[in-house]
Design a protein around this motif. Structure first.
Motif, PDB file in Angstrom:
ATOM      1  N   SER A   8       1.181  -1.334   0.283  1.00 55.62           N
ATOM      2  CA  SER A   8      -0.153  -0.272   0.165  1.00 55.62           C
ATOM      3  C   SER A   8       1.256   1.302   0.008  1.00 55.62           C
ATOM      4  CB  SER A   8      -1.233   0.156   1.152  1.00 55.62           C
ATOM      5  OG  SER A   8      -0.066  -0.103   2.274  1.00 55.62           O
ATOM      6  N   HIS A  34      -7.467   2.769   1.037  1.00 52.75           N
ATOM      7  CA  HIS A  34      -7.447   1.483   1.702  1.00 52.75           C
ATOM      8  C   HIS A  34      -7.207   1.117   2.553  1.00 52.75           C
ATOM      9  CE1 HIS A  34      -3.741   3.348  -1.557  1.00 52.75           C
ATOM     10  NE2 HIS A  34      -3.047   3.252  -0.532  1.00 52.75           N
ATOM     11  N   ALA A  35      -7.587   0.960   3.510  1.00 53.14           N
ATOM     12  CA  ALA A  35      -8.302   1.025   5.343  1.00 53.14           C
ATOM     13  C   ALA A  35      -9.887   0.203   4.365  1.00 53.14           C
ATOM     14  CB  ALA A  35      -8.756   2.216   6.385  1.00 53.14           C
ATOM     15  N   GLU A  36     -10.779   0.990   4.382  1.00 55.48           N
ATOM     16  CA  GLU A  36     -11.675   0.128   3.093  1.00 55.48           C
ATOM     17  C   GLU A  36     -11.939  -1.075   2.004  1.00 55.48           C
ATOM     18  OE1 GLU A  36     -11.349   3.033   3.158  1.00 55.48           O
ATOM     19  OE2 GLU A  36     -12.019   4.108   4.753  1.00 55.48           O
ATOM     20  N   THR A  69      -0.084   7.713   6.052  1.00 55.62           N
ATOM     21  CA  THR A  69      -1.010   6.751   6.435  1.00 55.62           C
ATOM     22  C   THR A  69      -1.202   5.384   5.091  1.00 55.62           C
ATOM     23  OG1 THR A  69      -2.594   9.337   6.542  1.00 55.62           O
ATOM     24  CG2 THR A  69      -3.813   7.294   6.375  1.00 55.62           C
ATOM     25  N   VAL A  73      -1.481   1.001   6.424  1.00 53.73           N
ATOM     26  CA  VAL A  73      -2.704   0.420   5.959  1.00 53.73           C
ATOM     27  C   VAL A  73      -2.342  -0.857   6.323  1.00 53.73           C
ATOM     28  CG1 VAL A  73      -4.957   0.141   5.306  1.00 53.73           C
ATOM     29  CG2 VAL A  73      -4.125   1.639   6.354  1.00 53.73           C
TER      30      VAL A  73
END
Length: 224
Positions: A8, A34-36, A69, A73
């Motif tokens: 990522s 990315h988190a989703e 950020t 992730v």
């Protein structure tokens, strides 16, 4: 050897590789979700391939460099999965993906990999391909594109700073290249079977600079 690889550092990508060859791969160029999307992508891929965590020989993850950020992730997910499945976790520099792609495309001699570091900078590293094979010469670093060595380059930094960087000679345009988990999985597998050396590293993020988010001065000093 069956590996799950996650990256990522720029966009986000996931790959399952067996003996270095991709069984399945997924990627997105988006840099804000990315988190989703990463965990569901891993789940869909493993279900589709009929693979469980118990089947894996390990998990590999791109350690960057990349924005704070997004990079954390992928690393957090890789750490969580490796711990839950009790599998070894292997870190690998994300820029190595583009170096592999460049040498596969026929690039010879010394060249640069340059990706977007924001703040009008690039993340870069210098590689060489010669009679001894391909290897990292120095880096990675973060710097202005004007400060890089005058060598042919590949990576998204080319598209951002075409006046400062010159593309490596090849049949395709390398100016939009970003790291890819399938290539990182291929490299990790080669290192694990002893074909490559100096590729794997600890699965810790290569931020190369401070996060944009800073703790207020009064909080650092213990104020209210």
């Amino acid at each position: 050897m069956l590996l799950l690889t996650i990256d990522s550092s720029a966009g986000a990508s996931v790959a399952l590789t067996r003996d270095g060859a991709p069984l399945d791969a997924w990627r997105t160029e988006q840099t804000t979700s990315h988190a989703e999307v990463l965990a569901p992508a891993v789940q869909r891929m493993m279900i589709g391939a009929g693979v469980t965590g118990a089947d894996l020989d390990g998990v590999a993850v791109g350690v960057g460099p990349g924005p704070f950020t997004g990079l954390r992730v992928g690393l957090a997910l890789a750490h969580a999965l490796a711990e839950a499945w009790r599998k070894p976790l292997h870190g690998i520099c994300s820029l190595d993906s583009l170096a592999l792609r460049a040498t596969d495309a026929g690039v010879e001699g010394e060249f640069l990999v340059a990706t977007d570091a924001r703040r009008r900078e690039v993340y870069w590293a210098q590689y060489i391909r010669d009679e001894k094979g391909s290897r990292l010469v120095r880096g990675p670093f973060g710097a202005s594109a004007t400060d890089l060595p005058e060598l042919p380059a590949v990576g998204a930094g080319l598209g951002l700073y075409p006046q400062e960087l010159r593309p490596a000679t090849m049949d395709e345009d390398p100016s939009a290249w970003v790291p890819d988990a399938a290539e990182l999985g291929q490299l990790a597998e080669g290192a694990l079977v002893g074909e490559l050396h100096g590729v794997l590293c600890q699965a810790r993020p290569l931020y190369l600079r401070e996060s944009d988010a800073q703790v207020p001065v009064q909080m650092r000093q213990g104020g209210s």
